[in-house]
Write a protein that holds these residues in place. Sequence first.
Motif, PDB file in Angstrom:
ATOM      1  N   ARG A 138      -5.433  -3.627  23.472  1.00  0.00           N
ATOM      2  CA  ARG A 138      -6.294  -2.784  22.634  1.00  0.00           C
ATOM      3  C   ARG A 138      -5.783  -1.353  22.680  1.00  0.00           C
ATOM      4  N   SER A 139      -5.551  -0.767  21.532  1.00  0.00           N
ATOM      5  CA  SER A 139      -5.017   0.592  21.473  1.00  0.00           C
ATOM      6  C   SER A 139      -6.067   1.644  21.138  1.00  0.00           C
ATOM      7  N   GLY A 140      -7.200   1.196  20.581  1.00  0.00           N
ATOM      8  CA  GLY A 140      -8.190   2.157  20.096  1.00  0.00           C
ATOM      9  C   GLY A 140      -7.824   2.739  18.751  1.00  0.00           C
ATOM     10  N   LEU A 141      -6.701   2.279  18.190  1.00  0.00           N
ATOM     11  CA  LEU A 141      -6.235   2.772  16.895  1.00  0.00           C
ATOM     12  C   LEU A 141      -6.671   1.835  15.770  1.00  0.00           C
ATOM     13  N   VAL A 142      -6.948   2.422  14.638  1.00  0.00           N
ATOM     14  CA  VAL A 142      -7.239   1.671  13.416  1.00  0.00           C
ATOM     15  C   VAL A 142      -6.292   2.163  12.331  1.00  0.00           C
ATOM     16  N   ALA A 143      -5.630   1.244  11.672  1.00  0.00           N
ATOM     17  CA  ALA A 143      -4.702   1.604  10.599  1.00  0.00           C
ATOM     18  C   ALA A 143      -5.463   1.830   9.303  1.00  0.00           C
ATOM     19  N   LEU A 144      -5.257   2.978   8.695  1.00  0.00           N
ATOM     20  CA  LEU A 144      -5.764   3.243   7.341  1.00  0.00           C
ATOM     21  C   LEU A 144      -4.609   2.991   6.389  1.00  0.00           C
ATOM     22  N   VAL A 145      -4.663   1.882   5.682  1.00  0.00           N
ATOM     23  CA  VAL A 145      -3.570   1.486   4.806  1.00  0.00           C
ATOM     24  C   VAL A 145      -3.839   1.997   3.402  1.00  0.00           C
ATOM     25  N   ILE A 146      -2.949   2.852   2.898  1.00  0.00           N
ATOM     26  CA  ILE A 146      -3.086   3.397   1.547  1.00  0.00           C
ATOM     27  C   ILE A 146      -1.826   3.072   0.758  1.00  0.00           C
ATOM     28  N   ASP A 147      -1.934   3.200  -0.558  1.00  0.00           N
ATOM     29  CA  ASP A 147      -0.740   3.002  -1.390  1.00  0.00           C
ATOM     30  C   ASP A 147      -0.676   3.989  -2.546  1.00  0.00           C
ATOM     31  N   ASP A 148      -1.610   4.952  -2.578  1.00  0.00           N
ATOM     32  CA  ASP A 148      -1.626   5.940  -3.663  1.00  0.00           C
ATOM     33  C   ASP A 148      -2.179   7.246  -3.113  1.00  0.00           C
ATOM     34  N   GLY A 169       4.375   1.089  -3.016  1.00  0.00           N
ATOM     35  CA  GLY A 169       5.550   0.411  -3.533  1.00  0.00           C
ATOM     36  C   GLY A 169       5.945  -0.848  -2.790  1.00  0.00           C
ATOM     37  N   GLU A 170       5.215  -1.191  -1.736  1.00  0.00           N
ATOM     38  CA  GLU A 170       5.572  -2.383  -0.951  1.00  0.00           C
ATOM     39  C   GLU A 170       5.192  -3.659  -1.715  1.00  0.00           C
ATOM     40  N   THR A 171       6.142  -4.565  -1.831  1.00  0.00           N
ATOM     41  CA  THR A 171       5.904  -5.821  -2.549  1.00  0.00           C
ATOM     42  C   THR A 171       6.205  -7.054  -1.704  1.00  0.00           C
ATOM     43  N   ASP A 172       6.823  -6.854  -0.529  1.00  0.00           N
ATOM     44  CA  ASP A 172       7.204  -7.979   0.314  1.00  0.00           C
ATOM     45  C   ASP A 172       6.119  -8.230   1.363  1.00  0.00           C
ATOM     46  N   PRO A 173       5.429  -9.377   1.307  1.00  0.00           N
ATOM     47  CA  PRO A 173       4.315  -9.638   2.237  1.00  0.00           C
ATOM     48  C   PRO A 173       4.724  -9.583   3.703  1.00  0.00           C
ATOM     49  N   ALA A 174       5.846 -10.231   4.054  1.00  0.00           N
ATOM     50  CA  ALA A 174       6.271 -10.270   5.449  1.00  0.00           C
ATOM     51  C   ALA A 174       6.618  -8.873   5.961  1.00  0.00           C
ATOM     52  N   ARG A 175       7.307  -8.095   5.142  1.00  0.00           N
ATOM     53  CA  ARG A 175       7.676  -6.740   5.554  1.00  0.00           C
ATOM     54  C   ARG A 175       6.433  -5.867   5.713  1.00  0.00           C
ATOM     55  N   ALA A 176       5.461  -6.027   4.819  1.00  0.00           N
ATOM     56  CA  ALA A 176       4.226  -5.249   4.907  1.00  0.00           C
ATOM     57  C   ALA A 176       3.485  -5.559   6.208  1.00  0.00           C
ATOM     58  N   GLN A 201      -3.366  -0.683  -5.349  1.00  0.00           N
ATOM     59  CA  GLN A 201      -2.235  -1.168  -6.127  1.00  0.00           C
ATOM     60  C   GLN A 201      -1.361  -2.181  -5.404  1.00  0.00           C
ATOM     61  N   LEU A 202      -1.717  -2.525  -4.175  1.00  0.00           N
ATOM     62  CA  LEU A 202      -0.928  -3.524  -3.460  1.00  0.00           C
ATOM     63  C   LEU A 202      -1.088  -4.892  -4.130  1.00  0.00           C
ATOM     64  N   PRO A 203       0.002  -5.643  -4.267  1.00  0.00           N
ATOM     65  CA  PRO A 203      -0.105  -6.994  -4.825  1.00  0.00           C
ATOM     66  C   PRO A 203      -1.019  -7.863  -3.970  1.00  0.00           C
ATOM     67  N   ALA A 204      -1.671  -8.833  -4.613  1.00  0.00           N
ATOM     68  CA  ALA A 204      -2.626  -9.688  -3.916  1.00  0.00           C
ATOM     69  C   ALA A 204      -1.977 -10.418  -2.742  1.00  0.00           C
ATOM     70  N   GLU A 205      -0.703 -10.841  -2.900  1.00  0.00           N
ATOM     71  CA  GLU A 205      -0.040 -11.574  -1.824  1.00  0.00           C
ATOM     72  C   GLU A 205       0.240 -10.675  -0.621  1.00  0.00           C
ATOM     73  N   VAL A 206       0.438  -9.375  -0.850  1.00  0.00           N
ATOM     74  CA  VAL A 206       0.624  -8.438   0.257  1.00  0.00           C
ATOM     75  C   VAL A 206      -0.694  -8.243   0.998  1.00  0.00           C
ATOM     76  N   VAL A 207      -1.780  -8.093   0.235  1.00  0.00           N
ATOM     77  CA  VAL A 207      -3.104  -7.963   0.848  1.00  0.00           C
ATOM     78  C   VAL A 207      -3.406  -9.199   1.693  1.00  0.00           C
ATOM     79  N   GLU A 208      -3.104 -10.369   1.174  1.00  0.00           N
ATOM     80  CA  GLU A 208      -3.348 -11.612   1.903  1.00  0.00           C
ATOM     81  C   GLU A 208      -2.521 -11.652   3.189  1.00  0.00           C
ATOM     82  N   ALA A 209      -1.274 -11.175   3.136  1.00  0.00           N
ATOM     83  CA  ALA A 209      -0.423 -11.154   4.334  1.00  0.00           C
ATOM     84  C   ALA A 209      -0.998 -10.220   5.390  1.00  0.00           C
ATOM     85  N   LEU A 210      -1.538  -9.086   4.975  1.00  0.00           N
ATOM     86  CA  LEU A 210      -2.137  -8.158   5.931  1.00  0.00           C
ATOM     87  C   LEU A 210      -3.378  -8.767   6.567  1.00  0.00           C
TER      88      LEU A 210
END
Length: 332
Positions: free
Chosen positions: A59-69, A100-107, A125-134
Amino acid sequence: MTVTVTDVAARAGVSRSAVSRTFTKGGTVSPEMRARVEAAAAELGYRPNPLAAALKTGRSGLVALVIDDAANPVTLAAQAALSAALEAQGRRAVLVNLAGETDPARAAARLGAYHADGALLVAAQLPAEVVEALRGAGRPVVQCFPHVVEAAAADVAGIDNVRAGRLAARKMLARGYGRPAFVGGPRTWAPMQERLAGFRSVTRSRDLELQVQWTEDVSVEAGQRAAEKILSRGGADGYFCADDRLALGVLLALEEAGISVPDEAGVVGLGDIEMAGWPQFRLTTLRMPLEEVTQAAASRLVALIEAPGGDPELAAFPCQFVERGTLRAPQA
């Protein structure tokens, strides 16, 4: 010079493990020892390293705020509000820009590199498959103001888009506008479709023909082009724009065409961004309940971090009508 656990242990006269337990949630340490360690840490200016803690506790106590715009005013406002909400709950936010990220595994790999306990997605604006990967990357995820809403499979906090569309239509029709138009996009975004559905349900109940003009993106320029297309088909006298940036573009197009607002045409936006209140625009709009949405999203994520599992939750809040200068006064 960086203050280390060793420095704090020496100053407090305790072991390194005692210092580590003091700053680890759930760590076993006596009240007396905790007081000694905390006093030494304060004196030296020591701050625990969340990434080092993650290696030991998971546990890091960190939360990622993921943005794309980062240019989106709503994204910027949500980022600030979410950071404050997380801080109030003992968490710290780290920004992850996946523009601009479009690769699910890389994201998923990029998100994993931050060792965050969970993630809040403010990414329209993230593609649905990237959101699903996250969402499938092994940590809790809550979507905030999402463009793809799948309540059965995801935790979501946002606005009631259908209700917002209905509110815009009722306010517009109450001012005597009888040739309505909807401007929104991209067409594939679920909230845009929902806002249209709400708006259309009211215009259809009044037997009014509705013009619909989709845009390829959300920008002032896109709104201006959309209005020009509507005007080329004979125009409308009431424009509901599913985003304030589109509404500002519509206002510019109407001004260029010599159409008086609000006398000859009315405009309603959605978002209540800062520019909406500028004197040259005075845009009548629907204000997003930013505080309620971000508090709900942050609280839900922290709950999932502490106790994973359970059924996904959807929290949808109503918008507030903000009267300015782009609609006529209500008819008596």
